[in-house]
Scaffold this motif. Structure first.
Motif, PDB file in Angstrom:
ATOM      1  N   PHE A 120      45.331 -28.164 -60.154  1.00  0.00           N
ATOM      2  CA  PHE A 120      45.058 -29.527 -59.747  1.00  0.00           C
ATOM      3  C   PHE A 120      46.361 -30.168 -59.268  1.00  0.00           C
ATOM      4  N   GLY A 121      46.235 -31.175 -58.409  1.00  0.00           N
ATOM      5  CA  GLY A 121      47.406 -31.902 -57.939  1.00  0.00           C
ATOM      6  C   GLY A 121      47.716 -33.060 -58.863  1.00  0.00           C
ATOM      7  N   TYR A 122      48.444 -32.824 -59.893  1.00  0.00           N
ATOM      8  CA  TYR A 122      48.769 -33.781 -60.946  1.00  0.00           C
ATOM      9  C   TYR A 122      47.502 -34.319 -61.593  1.00  0.00           C
ATOM     10  N   ASP A 153      42.240 -35.961 -60.003  1.00  0.00           N
ATOM     11  CA  ASP A 153      43.165 -35.062 -59.302  1.00  0.00           C
ATOM     12  C   ASP A 153      44.065 -35.943 -58.436  1.00  0.00           C
ATOM     13  N   THR A 154      45.056 -36.546 -59.069  1.00  0.00           N
ATOM     14  CA  THR A 154      45.763 -37.684 -58.476  1.00  0.00           C
ATOM     15  C   THR A 154      46.391 -37.375 -57.129  1.00  0.00           C
ATOM     16  N   ASP A 155      47.196 -36.342 -57.060  1.00  0.00           N
ATOM     17  CA  ASP A 155      47.916 -36.064 -55.814  1.00  0.00           C
ATOM     18  C   ASP A 155      47.003 -35.618 -54.681  1.00  0.00           C
ATOM     19  N   ASN A 156      45.796 -35.192 -55.009  1.00  0.00           N
ATOM     20  CA  ASN A 156      44.812 -34.853 -53.985  1.00  0.00           C
ATOM     21  C   ASN A 156      43.853 -36.014 -53.706  1.00  0.00           C
ATOM     22  N   HIS A 157      44.107 -37.173 -54.347  1.00  0.00           N
ATOM     23  CA  HIS A 157      43.304 -38.384 -54.126  1.00  0.00           C
ATOM     24  C   HIS A 157      41.825 -38.106 -54.362  1.00  0.00           C
ATOM     25  N   ASP A 167      36.568 -37.255 -52.659  1.00  0.00           N
ATOM     26  CA  ASP A 167      37.946 -37.508 -52.242  1.00  0.00           C
ATOM     27  C   ASP A 167      37.941 -38.632 -51.209  1.00  0.00           C
ATOM     28  N   TYR A 219      45.374 -43.661 -55.101  1.00  0.00           N
ATOM     29  CA  TYR A 219      46.155 -43.102 -56.215  1.00  0.00           C
ATOM     30  C   TYR A 219      45.356 -43.276 -57.502  1.00  0.00           C
ATOM     31  N   THR A 228      49.581 -31.716 -66.993  1.00  0.00           N
ATOM     32  CA  THR A 228      50.147 -31.976 -65.668  1.00  0.00           C
ATOM     33  C   THR A 228      51.158 -30.912 -65.244  1.00  0.00           C
ATOM     34  N   GLY A 275      49.204 -28.017 -64.006  1.00  0.00           N
ATOM     35  CA  GLY A 275      48.130 -28.322 -63.064  1.00  0.00           C
ATOM     36  C   GLY A 275      46.784 -27.814 -63.531  1.00  0.00           C
TER      37      GLY A 275
END
Length: 294
Positions: free
Chosen positions: A29-31, A47-51, A67, A72, A256, A259
């Motif tokens: 996962f992105g953060y 999946d924060t960094d992937n919005h 998505d 953020y 985190t 990931g």
């Protein structure tokens, strides 16, 4: 065709067999931040960094929920009806996501400076922790069914976790103060536990015991709701952030640093349910660190 069949027969006789290609490696996962569990045991991961928000089945299958329109995302909660609520810190909004992935805005206000965590009560009101902008400007707010915002308490130092007990008492991870605080329905704030190392996600077990992601301690802790005593649940994580519990007593953790989404069984065994490569196996017990309620 005869030659091909003969060749295959010879290869099989010699011990050569076709094999399936190896499974693709897990995609981290992105953060991963907030996590929540629905009544069917599905886990929702911010999946924060992937919005995005990802839905993880009990067997670890990952499916994109949405998505769309998220800038953020941070905190998350899921209702008994399967509606998912997300704090989108990048747009100062609380959004509602249908089971089909449709996104609508529940609340949008500049008073939502940096919402970080969400929880729900039995009738559908939301409670959120907002980290604020400056130190000690964090707040706890209530969001009504129609999206009206009310500030219940202020003066927190970058809070990033919140949980609600059945009796209406709120628990807040006051992250930069390394404490867990409790907030009454009238807004009275007291310290429940100290001695943690950058606590973030909070969740409640069926017994009423709090589960805390002790982020800089790379561990998951339990906190007694009556005495504030802190005891270990599992170690070996890499900057855990969100936590959630299911009806069977399992704990889910967004890790985190790896990931990944990890699962702690009721027996204390840790496994990776989805996401990146498994980190070092976590122990089910560790030396106890105790603090008392103030």
């Amino acid at each position: 065709m005869v030659k091909t069949t003969l060749l295959l027969t010879i290869l099989l006789a010699a011990g050569f067999t076709a094999s399936r290609p190896p499974a693709p490696p897990a995609v981290p996962f992105g953060y991963p931040d907030g996590v929540a569990v629905d009544a069917a045991g599905n886990v929702y991961v911010v999946d924060t960094d992937n919005h995005a928000v990802q839905k993880v089945s009990p067997t670890g299958e990952v499916k994109l929920l949405t998505d769309s329109a998220l800038t953020y995302p941070t905190g998350i909660a899921v209702s008994a009806a399967g509606l998912v609520y997300v704090a989108d810190a990048g747009t100062h909004r609380i959004v509602r996501i249908s089971p089909e992935g449709q996104v609508t805005t529940l609340a949008h206000s500049r008073s939502l400076v940096y919402p970080t965590a969400l929880c729900l009560d039995s009738v559908g009101n939301l409670y959120l922790a907002d980290a604020g902008a400056a130190p000690h400007s964090g707040t706890v707010q209530k969001v009504s069914l129609r999206g009206a915002l009310t500030t219940l308490a202020a003066g927190f130092n970058k809070p990033t976790g919140i949980a609600l007990a059945p009796g209406g008492l709120l628990y807040v991870a006051d992250t930069e103060n390394n404490t867990i605080k409790q907030v009454t329905a009238t807004g009275q704030v007291t310290v429940l536990a100290t001695g943690l190392n950058h606590p973030r996600g909070l969740a409640l077990e069926a017994s009423g015991t709090l589960v805390v992601a002790d982020t800089y301690g790379n561990s998951i802790r339990r906190v007694s709701p009556t005495t504030g005593q802190v005891t270990p649940l599992a170690d070996g994580f890499r900057f855990p952030a969100g936590v959630a519990t299911d009806r069977a007593g399992a704990v889910y953790v967004s890790d985190t640093g790896s990931g990944s989404l990890r699962k702690i069984s009721p027996a204390g065994l840790v496994s990776t349910l989805a996401g990146g490569s498994p980190p070092v196996p976590a122990a089910s017990t560790a030396d106890s660190t105790s603090t008392t309620k103030q």
